[in-house]
Enzyme design. Structure first.
Site, PDB file in Angstrom:
ATOM      1  CB  VAL A   1       6.166   5.258   6.794  1.00 35.59           C
ATOM      2  CG1 VAL A   1       7.199   4.532   5.934  1.00 35.59           C
ATOM      3  CG2 VAL A   1       6.596   6.694   7.073  1.00 35.59           C
TER       4      VAL A   1
ATOM      5  CG  ASP B   1      -1.065   5.193  -5.604  1.00 33.92           C
ATOM      6  OD1 ASP B   1      -1.855   4.745  -6.457  1.00 33.92           O
ATOM      7  OD2 ASP B   1      -0.808   4.620  -4.531  1.00 33.92           O
TER       8      ASP B   1
ATOM      9  N   GLY C   1       1.715   2.681   4.557  1.00 33.15           N
ATOM     10  CA  GLY C   1       0.416   2.481   5.202  1.00 33.15           C
ATOM     11  C   GLY C   1      -0.738   2.319   4.242  1.00 33.15           C
TER      12      GLY C   1
ATOM     13  CE  LYS D   1      -3.469   5.371  -2.268  1.00 33.21           C
ATOM     14  NZ  LYS D   1      -3.806   4.015  -1.904  1.00 33.21           N
TER      15      LYS D   1
END
Ligand code: C5P
Length: 297
Positions: free
Chosen positions: A95, A136, A97, A8
């Site tokens: 990762v 999330d 990120g 996302k």
């Protein structure tokens, strides 16, 4: 059972004050983009959960704290079955990120185990379990484009037109999400923070499929904090602008930088320029919006 889950980007991330639980009230617009992790769940005969990783998985532990593992255990508890599954996660989402890689793996594991164990868990229950795993995770099930409120877990679908071309500059080292939120609080220095909101201009841009307007409407309240913790990102954002990106933004809590390109060809040019400059570890392209966690095999 193999499930493909996208990454996302937050088109807008408006961060309100921190609540007593330490979480910040958000108004965010998520978009699922075409960089995918793949979660495979295989049956085992009574040996509990096991997990292995492949792909871009540096820094991820294949242990019971891994969100995919925790998702399998949580779903099994909820359904009253024993969590026997061999999970494999093939990682492409960066990762730590700011692109919800760990959350994507949790969503993938929920969908894969639900299918493997033939649970047919109702959608609302799966979404509630997702929210328990992380703010999330519900969006990674949902996909597309959605407004997230609360901690980001309360979703409202946004109808969009067309697709956007994204380029992502991925940094050498990740950033810790809690550290970025803490830095955001520190920079605010106790000042009164207005309630988070979603801008009309951004809504207009995604509804019309207008990349130019989208580029102008991108906004992330965590960006200043990510830039303080990682000053080199400023150069990455500037380079994107220099090469004609319609907009540049730090993705979520960073350090990935996201750019809106004009079209496929421009995305490729931008990717080449970013790669050649050496300002980031790697560059990926992806369209958005794409679907959320989906069984592919
Ligand atoms: O929900 P999740 O575990 O993904 O959140 C990771 C961290 O991000 C939290 O521990 C918190 O520090 C921060 N966070 C926040 N406010 C939110 C979402 C996340 O402060 N709405």
């Amino acid at each position: 059972m193999t499930v493909r889950v996208p990454a996302k980007v937050n088109l807008q991330l408006s961060v309100g004050p921190a609540g007593v639980d330490g979480y910040h009230e958000l108004a965010t617009v998520f978009q699922a983009v075409g960089i995918f992790d793949e979660v495979t769940a295989r049956p085992t005969a009574g040996s509990g959960v096991s997990l292995s990783l492949s792909g871009d998985a540096d820094g991820v532990e294949a242990d019971p704290d891994n969100l995919a593992w925790r998702a399998a255990v949580l779903l099994a508890d909820h359904a009253g079955v024993t969590p026997d599954v061999d999970l494999h996660v093939r990682k492409a989402i960066p990762v730590a990120g700011g692109m919800a890689g760990g959350s994507a793996d949790a969503a993938g594991a929920l969908v894969a185990c639900d299918a493997l164990w033939r649970l047919q868990t109702p959608r609302e229950e799966l979404m509630a379990l997702a929210a328990m795993l992380g703010s999330d995770v519900p969006f990674m099930l949902h996909g597309g484009t959605a407004i997230g409120t609360g901690r980001g877990e309360r979703l409202t679908t946004v109808l969009t037109r067309g697709t956007f071309m994204w380029v992502f500059a991925i940094a050498d080292q990740g950033l810790s999400t809690p550290a970025v939120y803490r830095e955001c609080d520190r920079l605010r220095g106790g000042r009164r923070v207005p309630a988070p909101y979603v801008s009309d201009m951004l809504m207009q841009a995604v509804r019309a499929g207008d990349s130019v307007l989208l580029g102008k409407s991108l906004h992330n309240d965590l960006q200043a904090a990510a830039l303080t913790l990682r000053p080199a990102l400023r150069q990455v954002l500037e380079l994107g602008e220099e090469y004609g990106a319609f907009g540049s933004i730090v993705s979520g809590s960073g350090p990935t930088c996201a750019f809106v390109a004009r079209d496929d060809e421009h995305a490729l040019d931008l990717a080449v320029a970013l790669t050649a400059s050496g300002v980031c570890r790697t560059v990926k392209r992806g369209i958005g919006p794409v679907a959320g966690a989906k069984i592919v095999g």
